[in-house]
Each structure stands twice: as structure tokens, then as C-alpha cells.
Design an enzyme around this catalytic site. Sequence first.
Site, PDB file in Angstrom:
ATOM      1  N   ASP A  49     -11.665   4.645   9.465  1.00 40.30           N
ATOM      2  CA  ASP A  49     -12.192   3.573   8.856  1.00 40.30           C
ATOM      3  C   ASP A  49     -12.849   2.847   9.839  1.00 40.30           C
ATOM      4  OD1 ASP A  49     -11.337   4.859   6.541  1.00 40.30           O
ATOM      5  OD2 ASP A  49     -10.154   2.839   5.719  1.00 40.30           O
ATOM      6  N   TYR A  78     -16.118   4.326  10.950  1.00 37.24           N
ATOM      7  CA  TYR A  78     -17.029   4.233   9.819  1.00 37.24           C
ATOM      8  C   TYR A  78     -17.670   2.654   9.820  1.00 37.24           C
ATOM      9  CZ  TYR A  78     -18.919   3.718   5.074  1.00 37.24           C
ATOM     10  OH  TYR A  78     -19.660   3.511   3.971  1.00 37.24           O
ATOM     11  N   SER A 113       9.930  -4.141   0.603  1.00 39.48           N
ATOM     12  CA  SER A 113       9.933  -4.985  -0.416  1.00 39.48           C
ATOM     13  C   SER A 113      11.520  -5.832  -0.636  1.00 39.48           C
ATOM     14  CB  SER A 113       9.282  -4.921  -1.859  1.00 39.48           C
ATOM     15  OG  SER A 113       9.915  -3.599  -2.271  1.00 39.48           O
ATOM     16  N   LYS A 156      12.182 -18.123   0.641  1.00 40.68           N
ATOM     17  CA  LYS A 156      11.237 -17.005   0.479  1.00 40.68           C
ATOM     18  C   LYS A 156       9.967 -17.636   0.250  1.00 40.68           C
ATOM     19  CE  LYS A 156      10.437 -12.854  -2.026  1.00 40.68           C
ATOM     20  NZ  LYS A 156       9.013 -13.035  -2.300  1.00 40.68           N
ATOM     21  N   ARG A 173       0.475  -5.938   4.753  1.00 39.12           N
ATOM     22  CA  ARG A 173       1.476  -4.815   4.482  1.00 39.12           C
ATOM     23  C   ARG A 173       1.022  -3.842   3.743  1.00 39.12           C
ATOM     24  NH1 ARG A 173       6.635  -6.322   0.535  1.00 39.12           N
ATOM     25  NH2 ARG A 173       5.844  -5.162  -1.172  1.00 39.12           N
ATOM     26  N   LYS A 212      20.167 -12.592   3.337  1.00 42.35           N
ATOM     27  CA  LYS A 212      20.451 -11.218   3.938  1.00 42.35           C
ATOM     28  C   LYS A 212      21.843 -11.050   4.744  1.00 42.35           C
ATOM     29  CE  LYS A 212      15.462 -11.807   5.428  1.00 42.35           C
ATOM     30  NZ  LYS A 212      14.661 -12.249   6.325  1.00 42.35           N
ATOM     31  N   LYS A 248      15.114 -15.575  -6.981  1.00 41.43           N
ATOM     32  CA  LYS A 248      13.741 -16.314  -7.490  1.00 41.43           C
ATOM     33  C   LYS A 248      14.064 -17.526  -8.148  1.00 41.43           C
ATOM     34  CE  LYS A 248      10.063 -14.233  -7.126  1.00 41.43           C
ATOM     35  NZ  LYS A 248       9.477 -12.699  -7.159  1.00 41.43           N
ATOM     36  N   CYS A 289     -19.721 -24.649 -33.627  1.00 45.50           N
ATOM     37  CA  CYS A 289     -19.684 -24.503 -32.384  1.00 45.50           C
ATOM     38  C   CYS A 289     -19.941 -25.877 -31.613  1.00 45.50           C
ATOM     39  CB  CYS A 289     -20.774 -23.468 -31.780  1.00 45.50           C
ATOM     40  SG  CYS A 289     -20.771 -23.322 -30.125  1.00 45.50           S
TER      41      CYS A 289
HETATM   42  S1  IVH Z   1      12.473 -10.217   4.504  1.00 45.10           S
HETATM   43  C1  IVH Z   1      13.214  -5.992   3.935  1.00 45.10           C
HETATM   44  N1  IVH Z   1      12.336 -12.679   4.477  1.00 45.10           N
HETATM   45  O1  IVH Z   1       9.000 -11.345   0.299  1.00 45.10           O
HETATM   46  C2  IVH Z   1      12.704  -7.394   4.351  1.00 45.10           C
HETATM   47  N2  IVH Z   1      10.801 -11.451   3.239  1.00 45.10           N
HETATM   48  O2  IVH Z   1       9.597  -9.360  -1.622  1.00 45.10           O
HETATM   49  C3  IVH Z   1      11.428  -7.644   3.588  1.00 45.10           C
HETATM   50  N3  IVH Z   1       9.127 -13.103   2.212  1.00 45.10           N
HETATM   51  O3  IVH Z   1       7.164  -8.730   1.722  1.00 45.10           O
HETATM   52  C4  IVH Z   1      11.177  -9.138   3.965  1.00 45.10           C
HETATM   53  N4  IVH Z   1       9.801 -14.952   2.926  1.00 45.10           N
HETATM   54  O4  IVH Z   1       6.131 -11.143   2.242  1.00 45.10           O
HETATM   55  C5  IVH Z   1      11.799 -11.629   3.892  1.00 45.10           C
HETATM   56  N5  IVH Z   1      12.449 -14.967   4.355  1.00 45.10           N
HETATM   57  C6  IVH Z   1      11.774 -14.067   4.254  1.00 45.10           C
HETATM   58  C7  IVH Z   1      10.789 -13.889   3.215  1.00 45.10           C
HETATM   59  C8  IVH Z   1      10.030 -12.620   2.684  1.00 45.10           C
HETATM   60  C9  IVH Z   1       9.068 -14.454   2.247  1.00 45.10           C
HETATM   61  C10 IVH Z   1       8.335 -11.975   1.265  1.00 45.10           C
HETATM   62  C11 IVH Z   1       7.524 -11.005   2.393  1.00 45.10           C
HETATM   63  C12 IVH Z   1       7.916  -9.969   1.727  1.00 45.10           C
HETATM   64  C13 IVH Z   1       8.530 -10.189   0.323  1.00 45.10           C
HETATM   65  C14 IVH Z   1       9.426  -9.495  -0.213  1.00 45.10           C
END
Ligand code: IVH
Length: 701
Positions: free
Chosen positions: A34, A37, A83, A117, A138, A291, A315, A409
Site C-alpha cells: 500500500d 501504491y 480486545s 478504561k 489497532r 488485570k 463498563k 409541514c
Molecule cells: S488493555 C489485552 N487497558 O480498550 C489488553 N485497554 O477493549 C487489551 N483500553 O483496544 C488492552 N483503556 O483501546 C487496556 N487501561 C486500559 C485501557 C484499554 C482503554 C481500550 C483499548 C483496547 C480496548 C479493549
Amino acid sequence: MESEEARAEMARLAAEIERHNRLYYEEAEPEISDADYDLLVRELRALEAGHPELVTPDSPTQLVGASPATHFAAVAHRVPMLSLGNGFTDDDVYEFDRRVRKLLGSDAPVEYAAEPKLDGLAIAVVYRDGRFTQAATRGDGSRGENVTATVAQIRGLPKRLAGAAPALLEVRGEIFMPLEGFRQLNEELTARGEKAFVNPRNAAAGSVRQLDPEVTRARPLELFVYGLGEAEPAATPDRQSELLGWLHSLGFATSPLATTVRGPEACLDYYRRLAAARASLPYQIDGVVYKVNRLDWQQRLGMVSRAPRWAIAHKFPAERAQTLLRDIIIQVGRTGALTPVADLEPITVGGVVVSRATLHNADEIERLDVRIGDTVEIQRAGDVIPQVLRVIESERPKDAKPFHFPTRCPCKLKTPVVREEDGVVRRCSGGLECPFQQVERLRYFVSRQAFDIEGLGGTHIENFWNDGLLKTPADLFRLKDHADALRQREGWGEQSVRTLLDAIEARRTIALDRFINALGIPTIGEATAKALAREYGDVDSWLEQMLQARRERQANDAPTKKEKAEAEIGPAYGRLCNVTDIGVTTADRIVAFFTEGHNVEIIRKLIAEVQVPPFRSARVAADSPFAGKTMVFTGTLSAMGRDEAEARAEALGAKVTGSVSKKTDYVVVGADAGSKARKAAELGVRTLSEDEWLQMSGAGA
Ligand code: IVH
């Protein structure tokens, strides 16, 4: 370069680009990357810029949709970008923790890294010998877009790392736009007559996926990093929390709200604390992430298809707020549908100021029993238009006024409103005569999915329309004859008029499907327009066949039996009914559009102004599991946007539709899917999870 020489070089480049287009679109066997290109296209553009008199209308630079869907080179992620699984309730968190402990074979409380998040755009940034060398989005998790040039403009991104960095380091994080910057940006865009962004996330993504790095430079973007892609030699931290500290010491910004907690109760505490702090944060977060803190345990836990077993996103619910409903306004869409919109006392919901919310239709107003002067609860979720959820009855003032849906209208013609026989939609019967519909159609005509004319916002259209500069689509291509008048308008100058006219000229050549879609014919959207383009191949045959279908249909409605029998279903009408996505009802709506002489005249005038090359559809992989299948996508997909997923399905030979029926072969069910997923279950239609879809479509890792 001499003119002759330039001409020869341009012809050579054009032929070369066309060959690669063919390889890419029709053979699905590109020979060059790409990036290479793009280089060819850029070379040709540069030559054309130097010799505008030599530019031919069929040059590949003039063809809309002739360059790859993405303008960015692809980057393969050596370590896939994953994800996260989602949780919504306390139970989901307990369940997650239970699974983690079971897999680890441990009863002791697990330590988690707890982080906000961030609601932005995931990014992977690469450093070699401590220097920033590459940034990639991504994408589908395996392949993203090379956005190095734009990401380099983000001031908070270290260009050189502090201290001893590994020779190769790939760091992952989230690019986001703080709320205040978002508000200012939208103000500026609106003042220039351009379209505002719906939310900070779209603004961040739009600013990074920009061709011009200078534009990105002016955007208030920030980056927090939260993870590692790869490091050579391997990085030393043992825990996620240490990893964040180490990244911070190298010069990266990390979230100040990240912490560690022990056990699920503490996770939930953290969640509640952040939920409470959410409204006062200067940027948007849409949840928290837990995590497993020990990285060796993360290794042991591994992942299921695209998401790690060691992390979960918890969420937040969609944000809600209560405010005063000041009025109900009626908006007239391009097909004349009347939509009631709540005019609200402005209120901040999730950092975004909301002053309008949709009330959908007359039935919804009745169902909610909403009155002017009521206090209402509204909800804003992601990209969708804010909604009115309910009325707070206890707050209803005595003089709250019930709303009477108009029977005419609101335009100056005051044409009667008709209620559609089979639906809830009420429509202005003025058709093309209605000024609102005219303006809306023009807006649609220049919009991204149609002629995609950059820099021509809704306010411009409305002003041009009011001043008689722009009444029908063809007028757009004659605006150049009014350049002087344009330059004299308030807010316009030499440069902005030039830019606008150039943007219009750039679209004088247009693909047939876009052309058809742009006309705003009721029931024809992008998919149907493409099906029609494929069937009829070129614009003249298409128009001629539509008119023929109209004649046949009219004869069929003829009063005498004899005439009726003669007409039957004529060949042109029959052909139209057989086009993918079109049945008799749709065919009749299309034909009805062509019965209006005015519409036909508008199309003829437009054809006289533009070039529509014959339609060539991409050859489709016949061995794809989706070839010839009918598919529906529903819910939120995490690995790729809905548009991207649908485009991919189409490229694999599927027909993508919006509603589930017996004819549907697959329903791809993302997060928070609603009625469509239920309908699929009822009808016994095969459903695919996002992971299954990714695997089957070859996007999986
Ligand atoms: S960890 C396996 N940490 O959420 C690890 N992601 O749904 C994957 N995101 O694509 C990512 N804040 O864009 C992680 N503290 C955080 C995050 C986070 C936002 C977003 C990120 C990811 C998406 C996954």
C-alpha cells in the site's frame, strides 16, 4: 519538466496505477505494498499539481473510490492487539475472579492492576534504540494502519526515551482528546461551517486518521500508555503495576488513576470510586479494567481467541441526566419524514453538552406522555443520538403543555402531513417542492457517503440555498461560475472559495454507486445503490431502464383490462424487482420517484455535469464461507468498526442487510446486541460471535 515529458510521465504513472487498481480490486492479488501504491499516487498528484492543464478527467487521481479504502499503509502487528471481555454487573466481576482463581488453582485473593478504561483510540508505538519510529492503529488486531506521521504530532508522545531503553520496544496505549479541547475544536469546526464530531473518541480517531499531519498538530490529543507489545531484549518488570512505573520512567504518560487492588470486593470499590469521579474527570472513560497483576500469571492464563483470560473491562452504564424539555421541534428529513426532537435546557452528559435529543416519532411522544415544560431523563451512549428515556412525573408543572403533532409541514408551503399506511412515520406530502426536503437532499448529496465534498457543511448549503445559488445538485458544479459572488460573501475569501471549488471539481468524476446513492431516492441506501450499479453497469442504461420500468408500471396500472394484460410485468420492471435487496414494494417506491418529471430532470442535469465511469465491481473470493450469504451485523464489535466489518463481509461476497429475516444466513452478534439477536434466535438463524466472525473471515490471529 517539459510539458511533453510531463504528459508522457503522467500517462505512464496513470497506467501503472490503474494496473495496480485492477490487481488490488479485481484480482485481489496486489503486487506492491500500500505504501508503494501511495507513492505512485503521490507522484502523479505532484506532477498534476505542476501541470494542471494536463490533468485528464479519467486520471486515477480524479476517480472517487479508486484508491484503496485506506490511505494508510498497513502494518502487521507481530504481537496481536487484543480486545477485552466486557462485564457489566458485580456478578460479572465475581465470575471473572472465580475463573481466574480456578485456572490458577489458587484460593488466595488475587492481586489486580485496576485502571480506568480510556475512551479513545488504541495505538501501538515502536521505538528503536530509544527513538520513536512507528505508530499503528489497532485495525483488525492483526493489521493496523501506519499513522506514524500524524501520531508524531502528539506533543505528549516522547520522541526519544529517557534512560536505558531496550533496542526494540513496542508500547501500547490509548490516544484520547480531553473534553475541553474537544469542546473548543467543535466550536471552531462549527464556526467554519464544518461538521462537528459526535464525541471525543471520534474526534481523536478522526484526528489521527488524517492525511495531513499539520491538521493533527493543531488537535488537542493526549496519550496514556498501559501495556507492552514487545521488547528486545525482554523487559524486566514482573507486574503490570511495575510495568506502568517503568514506562513512566522512560518518559511515557500513564494514568494517574491506575492502582492495585486485592480480590473482587476491592475491584468493585475501585469501580464505584471511579464511577463517582467520572463526571469530574477532564477526559472520558467508559469503565475500568482489571488485570491480573503478575505478568507470569498472565502468561499462564493466556487468551481465548481475541481476548485475554487475565483481564476484563468493567463498563459503566450509559450516562443519564435530567433536564428541562423546553420545546418539541419538528425536523423534516430528505424524504419528508417528520421527526420530533426535544429542545432541552443544555446539560452536560458524560462531558458532552447535550441540548437536543430525539423523540423518534409521534407514537413515542404518546408512549412517554411527554409535555413541554416537563423534566425528562435523557441518555447518551457512545455514538448514538441522545434519547429521551422518561418523564419525571413528580416534577411536572401545572402548565406543562401537551404536544400536538402537526398536520402540516412546518415549511412555508404548509403542505399536509400524511401518515404512512403501514408505519409510524408521518411525511410531508410536498415532495420536492418542500424547501426543507430540498435542503436536506442537498446536504445528503454532499455528505461523506455520497459525493463527499469536503468543507461544504450544512450551514453553507442552507445559506447558498436561501440565496438561490444552489437549488439542485447540478448547481453545485456550476458554482464556479459564481466565484465572484462567493468571494463577496461574509466569511469567504479568495482562498476558501478556491478550496471549495477545488473540492467540488475533485468530485466531478464519480463512481456509479455513489452517484445513485447521492440522489436520495427513497429506500435506496449505499447497499442498494451498489446492487443497482452492478446490475446496470453505466449511468445511461440505468436511467433508461428506470424510465422504462416506470412506463411498464404505469401501463400495468392502466384502467382497462386489455392494457393491463398487455403490460403484465414488463421486462424492465421485472429486472428491477430482481436486483438484490429489491422487491416489489421497493421497486414501486423507486418507480414512483421516477414518475415525478422534476426528479428526472434533476438527474439529467446532473449527468450533464459529471463523469460516471462504467461500474466495475471487485471480484469476489468464491471460496469464502460468506460468498452469496446474507448477513446482518448487530451490537458493538470491538475489533473493528461496524462499517469496516460490513465492508469486509461484502468483499468476501456476502450481502449485508439491516434486518433479520428467514432469508438471513448469519447474524454477527456484538456486545449489547438487542432485538436483532433475539429475532435470529426466534427464527433459528445461525448467529456468530465476534470471535467466530473474525476467525471465519480470516481476520483472526
Ligand atoms: S488493555 C489485552 N487497558 O480498550 C489488553 N485497554 O477493549 C487489551 N483500553 O483496544 C488492552 N483503556 O483501546 C487496556 N487501561 C486500559 C485501557 C484499554 C482503554 C481500550 C483499548 C483496547 C480496548 C479493549
